[in-house]
Enzyme design. Structure first.
Site, PDB file in Angstrom:
ATOM      1  CB  CYS A   1      -0.901   0.228   0.775  1.00 53.50           C
ATOM      2  SG  CYS A   1      -2.322   0.772   0.967  1.00 53.50           S
TER       3      CYS A   1
ATOM      4  CB  CYS B   1      -1.305   4.586   3.558  1.00 52.54           C
ATOM      5  SG  CYS B   1      -1.294   3.313   3.699  1.00 52.54           S
TER       6      CYS B   1
ATOM      7  CE  LYS C   1      -7.358  -1.499   5.137  1.00 49.06           C
ATOM      8  NZ  LYS C   1      -6.385  -1.312   5.063  1.00 49.06           N
TER       9      LYS C   1
ATOM     10  NE  ARG D   1      -5.684   4.848   9.350  1.00 51.26           N
ATOM     11  CZ  ARG D   1      -6.944   4.919   9.303  1.00 51.26           C
ATOM     12  NH1 ARG D   1      -7.472   6.151   9.575  1.00 51.26           N
ATOM     13  NH2 ARG D   1      -7.768   4.373   8.467  1.00 51.26           N
TER      14      ARG D   1
ATOM     15  CE  LYS E   1      -6.239  -3.753   8.717  1.00 53.06           C
ATOM     16  NZ  LYS E   1      -5.126  -3.188   7.967  1.00 53.06           N
TER      17      LYS E   1
HETATM   18  C1  PBG Z   1      -3.188   0.455   5.211  1.00 57.55           C
HETATM   19  C2  PBG Z   1      -2.972  -0.205   6.236  1.00 57.55           C
HETATM   20  C3  PBG Z   1      -4.084   0.021   7.922  1.00 57.55           C
HETATM   21  C4  PBG Z   1      -3.719  -1.621   9.087  1.00 57.55           C
HETATM   22  C5  PBG Z   1      -2.317  -1.939   8.371  1.00 57.55           C
HETATM   23  N1  PBG Z   1      -2.511  -0.934   7.458  1.00 57.55           N
HETATM   24  C6  PBG Z   1      -5.025   0.006   8.304  1.00 57.55           C
HETATM   25  C7  PBG Z   1      -5.462   1.844   7.515  1.00 57.55           C
HETATM   26  O1  PBG Z   1      -4.511   3.076   8.435  1.00 57.55           O
HETATM   27  O2  PBG Z   1      -6.651   2.670   7.095  1.00 57.55           O
HETATM   28  C8  PBG Z   1      -3.822  -1.424   9.728  1.00 57.55           C
HETATM   29  C9  PBG Z   1      -3.164  -1.959  11.164  1.00 57.55           C
HETATM   30  C10 PBG Z   1      -3.468  -2.310  12.646  1.00 57.55           C
HETATM   31  O3  PBG Z   1      -4.101  -1.179  12.631  1.00 57.55           O
HETATM   32  O4  PBG Z   1      -2.964  -2.695  12.945  1.00 57.55           O
HETATM   33  N2  PBG Z   1      -3.427   0.285   3.946  1.00 57.55           N
HETATM   34 ZN    ZN Z   2      -3.433   2.425   3.164  1.00 56.37          ZN
END
Ligand code: PBG
Ligand code: ZN
Length: 280
Positions: free
Chosen positions: A72, A74, A151, A161, A204
């Site tokens: 990803c 982000c 998700k 985050r 998730k």
């Molecule tokens: C982003 C991502 C997220 C998590 C892992 N990869 C979620 C997000 O920010 O939307 C969250 C994992 C966690 O909370 O343990 N692609």
């Molecule tokens: Zn992401």
């Protein structure tokens, strides 16, 4: 996030060694790059942080460890969204189709570095099809795809985050993550990902979505992974720290319930603790 740290390639090798000695042999890698930009370009660099981490772990532990990579953008974009942005009637939103080639490039780069499984987590439409073709063309037809298929847009991602420095700088992820009230949509998303060639489908978060785990396993029969996310973990840690719950008992009850619901594999920050307790 209690007990979780950003690691350099060296400290990662140490940390994986500790987990491995406890019996945890599968790992999901997340990268936090030195520099972020609008497209998240450092995610695609063959010398990027995750690529280097995979090579270091492979050199240290060979094939005694299974390495999965979160795919990803982000963590790599300066705006914290999961892909390239474009303007849709005055609001910035992820440009699904413009992001797909970058996502494929990220997966291929991780596979080249030695990833065993790629796990795209951005919920882009058509991502599994694009990645499957991209991996096959690059000679990685044996690398499976674990899709973050169902998700949800969840408040339980908060601690992650913060730890991964990846909160969206504006707006939210509601245009690409699912509404917690909707269970049927998850079944449609999972069905699409399977049609496109997903080998493992993930639900998730896990604990508030045990029904989705169960339905996914019952409906499709494919290997189902459940991601016991950061907020679920942090709640247990906080309550245990206050003496309000028995951490071992509650953690094992939670993990057991995720398994009972139908998960074939569980991604959890409790892994080392659970491995210790399971050994007795
Ligand atoms: C982003 C991502 C997220 C998590 C892992 N990869 C979620 C997000 O920010 O939307 C969250 C994992 C966690 O909370 O343990 N692609
Ligand atoms: Zn992401």
């Amino acid at each position: 996030m209690p007990g979780n740290y950003q690691l350099s390639a060296d400290t990662l090798v140490e940390e994986v060694g500790i987990a491995k000695d406890l019996g945890v042999t599968s790992f999901m890698l997340f990268g936090i790059p030195a520099t972020k930009d609008a497209t998240g370009s450092s995610a695609i660099n063959d010398e990027g942080i995750v690529q280097l981490a995979i090579k270091a772990l492979r050199e240290a532990y060979h094939h005694d460890v299974l390495l999965m990579t979160d795919e990803c953008f982000c963590e790599y974009t300066d705006h914290g969204h999961c892909g390239i942005l474009h303007d849709v009637h005055g609001t910035m939103d992820v440009d699904n189709d413009a992001t797909l080639p970058n996502l494929v490039a990220q997966c291929v780069s991780h596979a080249k570095a030695g990833a065993d499984i790629v796990a795209p987590s951005g919920m882009l439409d058509g991502m599994i099809d694009a990645i499957r073709h991209g991996l096959d063309e690059a000679g990685f037809s044996n690398v499976p795809i674990m899709s973050y298929a169902a998700k949800y847009a969840s408040g339980f991602y908060g601690p992650f985050r913060d730890a991964a420095e990846s909160p969206p700088q504006f707006g939210d992820r509601n245009s690409y993550q699912m509404d917690p009230a909707n269970g049927d949509e998850a079944m449609r998303e999972v069905a699409l990902d399977i049609q496109e060639g997903a080998d493992i489908v993930m639900v998730k978060p896990a604990l508030s979505y045990l029904d989705i785990i169960h339905r996914t396993k019952q409906t499709f029969g494919l290997p189902v992974a459940a991601y016991n996310v950061s907020g679920e973990y942090a709640m247990v840690k906080a309550a245990a720290r206050n003496g309000w719950i028995d951490e071992r008992r509650v953690t094992m009850e939670i993990l057991t319930s995720i398994k009972r619901a139908g998960a074939d594999m569980i991604l959890t920050y409790h892994a080392k603790d659970a491995a210790r307790w399971l050994r007795g």
